[in-house]
Design a protein around this motif. Structure first.
Motif, mmCIF file in Angstrom:
data_model
loop_
_atom_site.group_PDB
_atom_site.id
_atom_site.type_symbol
_atom_site.label_atom_id
_atom_site.label_comp_id
_atom_site.label_asym_id
_atom_site.label_seq_id
_atom_site.Cartn_x
_atom_site.Cartn_y
_atom_site.Cartn_z
ATOM 1 N N PRO A 223 94.934 40.259 7.583
ATOM 2 C CA PRO A 223 95.950 41.100 6.950
ATOM 3 C C PRO A 223 95.604 42.573 7.095
ATOM 4 N N GLY A 224 96.634 43.416 7.028
ATOM 5 C CA GLY A 224 96.438 44.836 7.274
ATOM 6 C C GLY A 224 95.589 45.550 6.253
ATOM 7 N N ASP A 225 95.356 44.943 5.063
ATOM 8 C CA ASP A 225 94.559 45.617 4.034
ATOM 9 C C ASP A 225 93.147 45.051 3.929
ATOM 10 N N LYS A 226 92.816 44.045 4.728
ATOM 11 C CA LYS A 226 91.490 43.412 4.643
ATOM 12 C C LYS A 226 90.506 44.110 5.580
ATOM 13 N N PHE A 227 90.251 45.367 5.319
ATOM 14 C CA PHE A 227 89.312 46.120 6.154
ATOM 15 C C PHE A 227 88.583 47.128 5.276
ATOM 16 N N GLN A 228 87.486 47.629 5.788
ATOM 17 C CA GLN A 228 86.719 48.656 5.091
ATOM 18 C C GLN A 228 86.272 49.708 6.085
ATOM 19 N N LEU A 229 86.009 50.904 5.578
ATOM 20 C CA LEU A 229 85.502 52.001 6.397
ATOM 21 C C LEU A 229 84.001 52.116 6.203
ATOM 22 N N THR A 230 83.290 52.390 7.298
ATOM 23 C CA THR A 230 81.833 52.547 7.246
ATOM 24 C C THR A 230 81.450 53.942 7.719
ATOM 25 N N TRP A 408 96.508 50.790 0.612
ATOM 26 C CA TRP A 408 95.437 50.583 1.587
ATOM 27 C C TRP A 408 95.960 49.750 2.747
ATOM 28 N N ALA A 409 96.071 50.371 3.916
ATOM 29 C CA ALA A 409 96.561 49.676 5.111
ATOM 30 C C ALA A 409 96.010 50.381 6.344
ATOM 31 N N GLU A 410 95.651 49.603 7.361
ATOM 32 C CA GLU A 410 95.078 50.187 8.582
ATOM 33 C C GLU A 410 96.019 51.166 9.247
ATOM 34 N N THR A 411 97.300 50.912 9.138
ATOM 35 C CA THR A 411 98.270 51.798 9.792
ATOM 36 C C THR A 411 98.375 53.154 9.101
ATOM 37 N N ASN A 412 97.806 53.275 7.894
ATOM 38 C CA ASN A 412 97.890 54.536 7.151
ATOM 39 C C ASN A 412 96.668 55.422 7.333
ATOM 40 N N ILE A 413 95.667 54.949 8.110
ATOM 41 C CA ILE A 413 94.386 55.642 8.197
ATOM 42 C C ILE A 413 94.058 55.993 9.650
ATOM 43 N N ASP A 414 93.644 57.227 9.877
ATOM 44 C CA ASP A 414 93.059 57.647 11.160
ATOM 45 C C ASP A 414 91.575 57.933 10.929
ATOM 46 N N ILE A 415 90.723 57.479 11.865
ATOM 47 C CA ILE A 415 89.280 57.694 11.695
ATOM 48 C C ILE A 415 88.753 58.602 12.806
ATOM 49 N N TYR A 416 87.682 59.359 12.469
ATOM 50 C CA TYR A 416 87.133 60.353 13.388
ATOM 51 C C TYR A 416 85.602 60.344 13.344
ATOM 52 N N GLY A 417 84.995 60.729 14.475
ATOM 53 C CA GLY A 417 83.576 61.035 14.526
ATOM 54 C C GLY A 417 82.618 59.862 14.480
ATOM 55 N N GLY A 418 83.124 58.627 14.659
ATOM 56 C CA GLY A 418 82.220 57.485 14.647
ATOM 57 C C GLY A 418 82.297 56.632 13.398
ATOM 58 N N ALA A 419 83.081 57.047 12.387
ATOM 59 C CA ALA A 419 83.353 56.163 11.256
ATOM 60 C C ALA A 419 84.083 54.941 11.812
ATOM 61 N N THR A 420 83.826 53.767 11.244
ATOM 62 C CA THR A 420 84.356 52.533 11.829
ATOM 63 C C THR A 420 85.087 51.692 10.795
ATOM 64 N N LYS A 421 85.973 50.818 11.300
ATOM 65 C CA LYS A 421 86.688 49.855 10.470
ATOM 66 C C LYS A 421 86.183 48.454 10.783
ATOM 67 N N TRP A 422 86.008 47.649 9.750
ATOM 68 C CA TRP A 422 85.728 46.249 9.977
ATOM 69 C C TRP A 422 86.094 45.431 8.744
ATOM 70 N N THR A 423 86.009 44.110 8.855
ATOM 71 C CA THR A 423 86.559 43.226 7.847
ATOM 72 C C THR A 423 85.925 43.454 6.482
ATOM 73 N N PHE A 424 86.767 43.550 5.465
ATOM 74 C CA PHE A 424 86.315 43.794 4.095
ATOM 75 C C PHE A 424 85.612 42.560 3.557
ATOM 76 N N GLU A 425 84.444 42.770 2.915
ATOM 77 C CA GLU A 425 83.617 41.636 2.507
ATOM 78 C C GLU A 425 83.473 41.474 1.003
ATOM 79 N N ALA A 426 83.770 42.493 0.197
ATOM 80 C CA ALA A 426 83.494 42.431 -1.237
ATOM 81 C C ALA A 426 84.253 41.297 -1.920
ATOM 82 N N CYS A 427 85.561 41.208 -1.685
ATOM 83 C CA CYS A 427 86.354 40.164 -2.345
ATOM 84 C C CYS A 427 85.948 38.778 -1.861
ATOM 85 N N ARG A 428 85.507 38.666 -0.634
ATOM 86 C CA ARG A 428 85.040 37.389 -0.121
ATOM 87 C C ARG A 428 83.801 36.939 -0.872
#
Length: 431
Positions: A223-230, A408-428
């Motif tokens: 799903p589009g909201d199941k991600f986190q920024l690192t 919170w949705a991937e389509t609403n976020i732009d990332i820069y400089g090496g910050a990364t997106k990956w699957t959100f783990e807290a709720c899991r």
């Protein structure tokens, strides 16, 4: 001396004083070349017209000024060379005793907060190694997520890439361990240390990119909201920007998941700047200070304690009437107050940044204030949520709401400089 005597060696005012006094009213002393066998007094009297003498004087004056300028330049050159020689001698002394402590080593100069990508290179060796270790651990965690994904979607290509990345991480760990041993034994000189660090950071950047490419393959299966920024390192160039701005708001609730073990201070999870006010709405934990929320530069201290390397859910509510605020951590209210920017509405048409504090609209980032860790499910509402609604968010309930201002949705976020997106783990982990 053969031939004519040069002007600079003839002092006629001493030799011809008497004859000049006899033949001229108001006397002037003039230097000129005189043959050896010629009477000098006669030479002065017949040396030409007054205009010629004036010309000679001007030429001599110009020559003296040029020579003076040349001497001054030579003095400056000598001074520079002496300084450089002193530096070389000092460096030679330091290198001759590598086990001796260097004065001022490891001390950060005051006023050096505004760093660029060179921040990491000026970090003391021990802290650099610590950051590299944290980055390696982050990469390993991301690989574990990829392994779980590959078990569900088995393919020889995915397994091959995973094995290759795991091998590279193992090699990097060996390099970091080697650097630790070399530092302890005093074997690394500054040049070798810099070269080694550049190689390791280059490999880390490559690994980040390869893992990010693999993670992109998971987007269609979540799903589009199941991600986190690192944000793995404290820099002034890693950040994310929310594509949508905020409207004018007379109340709000801001909630998010955070995970960090950064010290001192986790940094700035988010900042919202508007024209004329860089601190319109900011959440920051800087240095040894507690976490604070700023609204129009007015400050309230928050009771959050989150830098233990575990996921925590936090929420802040606020209303412009009397500036009343409440703070929740992991579903439980931990603090409240009032008189925080009362009757000041949040202004619209600003820039919302995740991971950095803005000193100017959309920029002016300070590496010392950067967020280090993971961030997810950043939502904003234009009202005060109830304690029950906040508890649903903190427990990952199916009844949890999405923000009606920022969702919170991937389509609403732009990332820069090496910050990364990956699957959100807290709720899991909670479920």
């Amino acid at each position: 001396m053969p031939g004519d005597i040069p002007w600079c060696f003839v002092v006629l005012f001493a030799v011809c004083l008497e004859c000049l006094a006899q033949n001229f009213g108001q006397t002037r002393f003039i230097c000129t070349s005189v043959p050896v066998d010629m009477d000098m007094c006669t030479s002065v009297q017949s040396s030409g017209s007054a205009e010629d003498l004036k010309t000679n004087v001007l030429q001599l004056r110009e020559t003296v000024l040029q020579q003076k300028e040349t001497i001054m330049n030579q003095k400056e050159t000598i001074r520079e060379l002496t300084t450089k020689l002193g530096r070389c001698e000092s460096q030679s002394l330091l290198e001759s005793g590598p086990n001796e402590a260097k004065p001022g080593a490891g001390r950060k100069q005051s006023g050096s907060g505004k760093n660029t990508m060179g921040d990491l290179s000026r970090t003391p060796a021990a802290e650099t190694l610590s950051q590299l270790g944290q980055t390696l651990q982050s990469l390993k965690t991301r690989l574990e997520n990829l392994e779980q994904y590959s078990r569900l979607n088995s393919s020889s290509q995915t397994n091959s890439l995973k094995d290759m990345l795991q091998s590279k991480i193992d090699d990097l760990e060996k390099q970091v361990l080697s650097r630790v041993n070399s530092l302890e034994e005093g074997k690394l000189n500054p040049k070798n240390e810099t070269e080694e660090r550049v190689k390791i950071e280059s490999t880390l950047t490559s690994l980040h990119q390869r893992i990010s490419d693999l993670e992109k393959g998971q987007k269609d299966n979540r799903p589009g909201d199941k991600f986190q920024l690192t944000f793995p390192l404290r820099t002034n160039y890693m950040y994310a920007k929310v594509k949508k701005s905020l409207p004018e708001m007379y109340a709000f609730t801001i909630c998010m998941w955070l995970k960090s073990n950064a010290s001192p201070g986790v940094g700035t999870p988010f900042s919202y700047a508007v024209p004329g006010q860089a601190n319109e709405l900011v959440l920051i934990e800087w240095g040894n200070n507690p976490m604070e929320i700023l609204i129009n530069d007015k400050v309230a201290k928050l009771p959050f304690v989150i830098n233990d390397g575990k996921w925590h859910h936090i929420c802040i509510t606020w209303t412009t009437r009397d500036g009343v605020w409440e703070a929740y951590q992991d579903g439980t209210q931990g603090g409240n107050g009032e008189n925080l920017a009362p009757y000041h509405p949040i202004k619209p048409q600003g820039v919302l940044v995740l991971g950095q504090e803005q000193d100017t609209l959309g920029g002016g980032f300070d590496a010392t204030q950067a967020f280090v860790g993971e961030l997810a499910h950043f939502n904003i509402w234009d009202r005060k949520l109830t304690s029950g609604e906040i508890y649903n968010l903190a427990t990952c309930s199916t009844k949890a709401l999405s923000g009606n201002v920022i969702a919170w949705a991937e389509t609403n976020i732009d990332i820069y400089g090496g910050a990364t997106k990956w699957t959100f783990e807290a709720c899991r982990q909670i479920n």
